[in-house]
Scaffold this motif. Sequence first.
Motif, short mmCIF file in Angstrom:
data_model
loop_
_atom_site.label_atom_id
_atom_site.label_comp_id
_atom_site.label_asym_id
_atom_site.label_seq_id
_atom_site.Cartn_x
_atom_site.Cartn_y
_atom_site.Cartn_z
N ALA A 1 -5.40 6.35 4.37
CA ALA A 1 -4.19 6.99 4.88
C ALA A 1 -3.87 8.25 4.10
O ALA A 1 -4.20 8.40 2.92
N ILE A 2 -3.20 9.17 4.77
CA ILE A 2 -2.66 10.37 4.14
C ILE A 2 -1.15 10.21 4.09
O ILE A 2 -0.51 9.89 5.09
N TYR A 3 -0.60 10.41 2.91
CA TYR A 3 0.85 10.28 2.74
C TYR A 3 1.46 11.68 2.62
O TYR A 3 0.83 12.60 2.07
N HIS A 4 2.65 11.79 3.11
CA HIS A 4 3.31 13.09 3.02
C HIS A 4 4.65 12.97 2.29
O HIS A 4 5.23 11.90 2.16
N LEU A 5 5.10 14.10 1.82
CA LEU A 5 6.43 14.22 1.23
C LEU A 5 7.21 15.21 2.10
O LEU A 5 6.85 16.39 2.18
N LEU A 6 8.21 14.69 2.76
CA LEU A 6 9.07 15.55 3.57
C LEU A 6 10.27 15.98 2.74
O LEU A 6 10.86 15.18 2.03
N GLY B 1 5.89 -5.26 -3.16
CA GLY B 1 4.69 -4.44 -3.35
C GLY B 1 4.88 -3.37 -4.41
O GLY B 1 3.96 -3.07 -5.17
N PHE B 2 6.08 -2.81 -4.45
CA PHE B 2 6.36 -1.76 -5.44
C PHE B 2 6.26 -2.32 -6.86
O PHE B 2 5.68 -1.70 -7.76
N ARG B 3 6.83 -3.49 -7.06
CA ARG B 3 6.74 -4.11 -8.39
C ARG B 3 5.30 -4.47 -8.72
O ARG B 3 4.88 -4.34 -9.88
N ARG B 4 4.55 -4.91 -7.73
CA ARG B 4 3.18 -5.32 -7.98
C ARG B 4 2.31 -4.12 -8.40
O ARG B 4 1.57 -4.20 -9.39
N VAL B 5 2.40 -3.03 -7.66
CA VAL B 5 1.57 -1.87 -8.03
C VAL B 5 2.08 -1.22 -9.32
O VAL B 5 1.30 -0.64 -10.08
N ALA B 6 3.39 -1.34 -9.58
CA ALA B 6 3.92 -0.80 -10.83
C ALA B 6 3.37 -1.56 -12.03
O ALA B 6 3.06 -0.98 -13.08
N GLY C 1 0.81 -1.21 0.00
CA GLY C 1 0.00 0.00 0.00
C GLY C 1 0.85 1.26 0.00
O GLY C 1 0.53 2.25 -0.66
N GLN C 2 1.96 1.25 0.76
CA GLN C 2 2.82 2.43 0.79
C GLN C 2 3.55 2.63 -0.52
O GLN C 2 3.88 3.76 -0.89
N ALA C 3 3.80 1.53 -1.22
CA ALA C 3 4.52 1.65 -2.49
C ALA C 3 3.74 2.49 -3.48
O ALA C 3 4.32 3.15 -4.35
N ILE C 4 2.41 2.50 -3.34
CA ILE C 4 1.60 3.28 -4.27
C ILE C 4 1.89 4.76 -4.13
O ILE C 4 1.80 5.52 -5.11
N SER C 5 2.26 5.20 -2.94
CA SER C 5 2.56 6.62 -2.75
C SER C 5 3.83 7.01 -3.53
O SER C 5 3.88 8.06 -4.17
N VAL C 6 4.85 6.16 -3.45
CA VAL C 6 6.07 6.43 -4.20
C VAL C 6 5.82 6.32 -5.70
O VAL C 6 6.28 7.15 -6.49
N LEU C 7 5.04 5.31 -6.08
CA LEU C 7 4.75 5.13 -7.50
C LEU C 7 3.98 6.33 -8.06
O LEU C 7 4.30 6.83 -9.15
N ASN C 8 2.99 6.80 -7.33
CA ASN C 8 2.22 7.96 -7.80
C ASN C 8 3.09 9.20 -7.91
O ASN C 8 2.88 10.05 -8.78
N LEU C 9 4.06 9.30 -7.02
CA LEU C 9 4.99 10.43 -7.08
C LEU C 9 5.83 10.35 -8.35
O LEU C 9 6.04 11.35 -9.06
N TYR C 10 6.32 9.15 -8.65
CA TYR C 10 7.09 8.96 -9.87
C TYR C 10 6.24 9.23 -11.11
O TYR C 10 6.71 9.82 -12.09
N ILE D 1 -3.54 12.61 -1.02
CA ILE D 1 -4.87 12.40 -0.45
C ILE D 1 -5.77 11.84 -1.55
O ILE D 1 -5.80 12.37 -2.66
N ASP D 2 -6.44 10.75 -1.23
CA ASP D 2 -7.31 10.09 -2.21
C ASP D 2 -6.55 9.69 -3.46
O ASP D 2 -7.05 9.80 -4.58
N GLY D 3 -5.31 9.24 -3.26
CA GLY D 3 -4.52 8.73 -4.37
C GLY D 3 -3.88 9.80 -5.24
O GLY D 3 -3.29 9.47 -6.28
N GLU D 4 -3.94 11.06 -4.86
CA GLU D 4 -3.39 12.13 -5.68
C GLU D 4 -2.47 13.02 -4.85
O GLU D 4 -2.83 13.47 -3.76
N TRP D 5 -1.28 13.26 -5.40
CA TRP D 5 -0.33 14.14 -4.72
C TRP D 5 -0.72 15.59 -4.96
O TRP D 5 -0.94 16.00 -6.11
N ARG D 6 -0.79 16.34 -3.87
CA ARG D 6 -1.14 17.76 -3.94
C ARG D 6 -0.01 18.57 -3.31
O ARG D 6 0.35 18.36 -2.16
#
Length: 929
Positions: A461-466, A231-236, A198-207, A491-496
């Motif tokens: 979950a809400i993901y952040h970029l530090l 997980g990263f390979r799976r969501v990719a 699930g967390q891999a999706i945040s990195v993937l969406n960022l890429y 938020i909701d699968g979209e980086w803002r």
Amino acid sequence: MSNNNVLSSLLELEELRTSATSVTRNGNLDLVHDGVSSTETNPVLVCNLAPLLPLSYGGAYGTIRNFAGSHEAISAIALAAHHLNVGDGSVVPVVANLAGKDSCPLRFGLMEVTDTGLSESIAVDGVIQMTDPSGIDGGEKRLPCAIFGAVRSAVSVPTAIISGIRGYPQFSALSTSDKLDDKIQYPYFGRTDVSEGGQAISVLNLYIKWGVKRAAVVHVDDDFGNSFITGFRRVAELYAPDMTIKSFELPYNPSPEQIEETVQLLKKTQFRYINARISSSANEPLLKKAYEEGIAGNGLYNWILDSGKVTIHNAVALRGSPRHQYFNGIIDTGINRGSAEGGTAGFKALEKGLKSLLDDSRDLEYVKSFLPPPFQESFGAAEGFLEGPMSGSSHAAPIYDAVIAAGLAACNVTSTKGLPATESELSGQDLFATFARMGFDGVTGRVDFDPITGSRSPSSAIYHLLNYVEDEERSNKTHVVFKEEVPAFMIDGEWRENAPITFNDGTSEVIPDLFPVDVNTNYLSPGMRAGGLVMCVLVLLQALGFSAWTLKLARMSGPASRVVKASQPLFLYIICAGAFIMGLSIIPLSVDSGTCGESGAGCDVACASFPWLLCLGFTAIFSALFTKTHRINIIMTAANSFKRVQVTPKDVAKPMLAMMGANILVLGLWAGLDPLRYKTQVVQLDTFERELETYGFCTSEKPLPYLLTLAFINVGSLAYAVYEAYRARHMSTEFAESEYIFKAMIGILLVCFVGIPVIIIARDTPQAYFYVFSSLIFLVASLVLDLIFIPKIFAAKKRLSKKESETSTIRLSKASLNLSSTGQQSTESRGVKIINQPKAAAELQEENKNLHIQQEQLRNEIEELKEKLRERDSPCEEARTLPSNARPEESQGVHEGVVTMSEIDQFKDEDCELGKKTEAATASFHSLK
């Protein structure tokens, strides 16, 4: 007891246990009996919360205490237990429903913290001891109701197996391994964090947002790291199937040699985005070595680290030092702990509640008492403990939510059953099943779980970029202090983004995922194109110059004009026009996508026009040469048979029009049915399938039939023209025109014999292809023009410079000089004059002998005629008495083409017959001489 302290319910519970007459165990609950607050039939039901956290870490980099904010996490567990006991909804509003005497039959207390030491073996041993029921009868030992931890997935995996076997649920706030979702191996494991998949999706969406299609991942070789890359390979594969991912493993405690080897492997990938999911202690050594190898800290690479495992916030570095360079612009992604967009209400309330623990020393002393003795002195010793703003990556927020979720679930189970306190029990299975169905607004945002796995739902979950950048307020000229900024949330699968992201190069520009490559497009170099166009201009100038010269001499009168008129100006104009058109074909040949731009429209036009110019120009040249030599051969064939023949312009034009029409027909069909288009062919790709070398060329779907047909027509006409020139090679024509036509044909044939195979071989090399093809066109056109016109120019100059000598012979009459039967056109206007025809040696000797005889007869005849003229007063009367045996036409062996005395009969004036015969005989005599 003072009511100023925060954790009053926990302190009361400890006093209760101290004064209890007995403590028994029913399921996973402690039943506390005393004579004051309970009776034997209504004991206090206590759920003991057992923290499983890292308080120490011994390894290659020394001992680290309070790992991942464990001291704050223990404080948050205590505060959550108190809020559950009293129904305090100040942090999580739903807890307020527990207020009231009968709302929840349970009380929540603490157990001694079990130190994992970040080690699987240490943690397993601790869980075994924690859940060992021996010694429970005395009431001194406490058994857990639920276990909270661990931090590392590698630690949670073995401990969850043991806790599951012994019937205790285990809830983690930071362990993210996908393996823990296996309910067969880990039946009672749940978490308020999202699994690595699930967390891999945040990195993937960022890429995906940045347009990154190639990324390197270096991960720790344990359940946490392996789960992330899986997980990263799976969501990719699902959301970015064209993304290339290369992963590399590092031990949890890597050696310098292992770090160096990994950095070298990362460098070889040439990827500019590197994600590191390794232990916090290995982050900086890896970055330092990467800086030394030029893949970090130079603005050319972007590193993304794992949230919660970065120690850059408040880090200090010498300005301009390697540490300054590789820390600047580091990006850190992960689950946001509630600080997103200014922080949730629960996050702010938790931050306030933890700070309130500092108001009464008894609260922290109480919490400290649950630490093993070796760690009690260090508790809260960290500078700014619970005082500063709570970090968005704080361990306290998610573990608070985990305790609240478990507490609400425990209350729900026990209150739903409605059993007497003495019969109440709380099994691990019931607690986990209810936990997995919980949902509430917590500190870290909306908290929902997967009802099967017990892991937090990624969508909640809400993901952040530090972003770690220089803190200009605290930095100075010599030192740099880094601060943590949060410029973006998912938020909701979209980086803002709410602020620009600062990358390692100090800008907000997203760099490509690979270094750009210099593509060799094989465009024609300016020098090569200029050389080809120079050849084109030379051909055009020659064609125009020779045309102008022909026009000038054709309009002149005199001996020089004979040079042009004898060769027929029309043929010369056609040759010049063909060479001009053929030379123009170099222009479209020089066009490529480097000159016509990205649209390619100009290239398509050039492709379409090239075969027309080349074929029509070639056909015009060789049809003219063919018909010219063919005409000479017709005349000479007739001469061999002692026949007169007249070749009209219509006869000459027929083969020329036939060849031109055939070319136009084939070219028209080609253009209409399968037009040529400009195409770019890839010659070489790099390891990332990027174009390294390309070249452009003209092609169609099925060009071969048209090419073969055109080749048959034009090569066939060339071959036949060579054959005709070969037949006329020894014919002595005026100005030796047949000889030069033959030489031109042979020269062109040799040029094509060498050039055409080279063109085919060089087809894939545009520079060589253009040069050879341009040179071939130039040579063909120049050979024809130069060999046809230059000899004529010299001949014309020679005639102009030569003085006309007085003629000593009597010119034949117009009728006697005209070779045609009509007698309406002079030889000057009829083309090349045939002087003689080659004979075999025997024929020539015989002809020479006959001519000598004829010459002697004519000499005698002249003398006789002169004598008779002297004897008669009137030449005409003497002419009437001329004996019949003196008539030249009676001589034997007169050569065809020589004017004889019989032609004198054409004159009407009988009185001058004898004089005319005398003049004709004299002229014949001199011609034979």
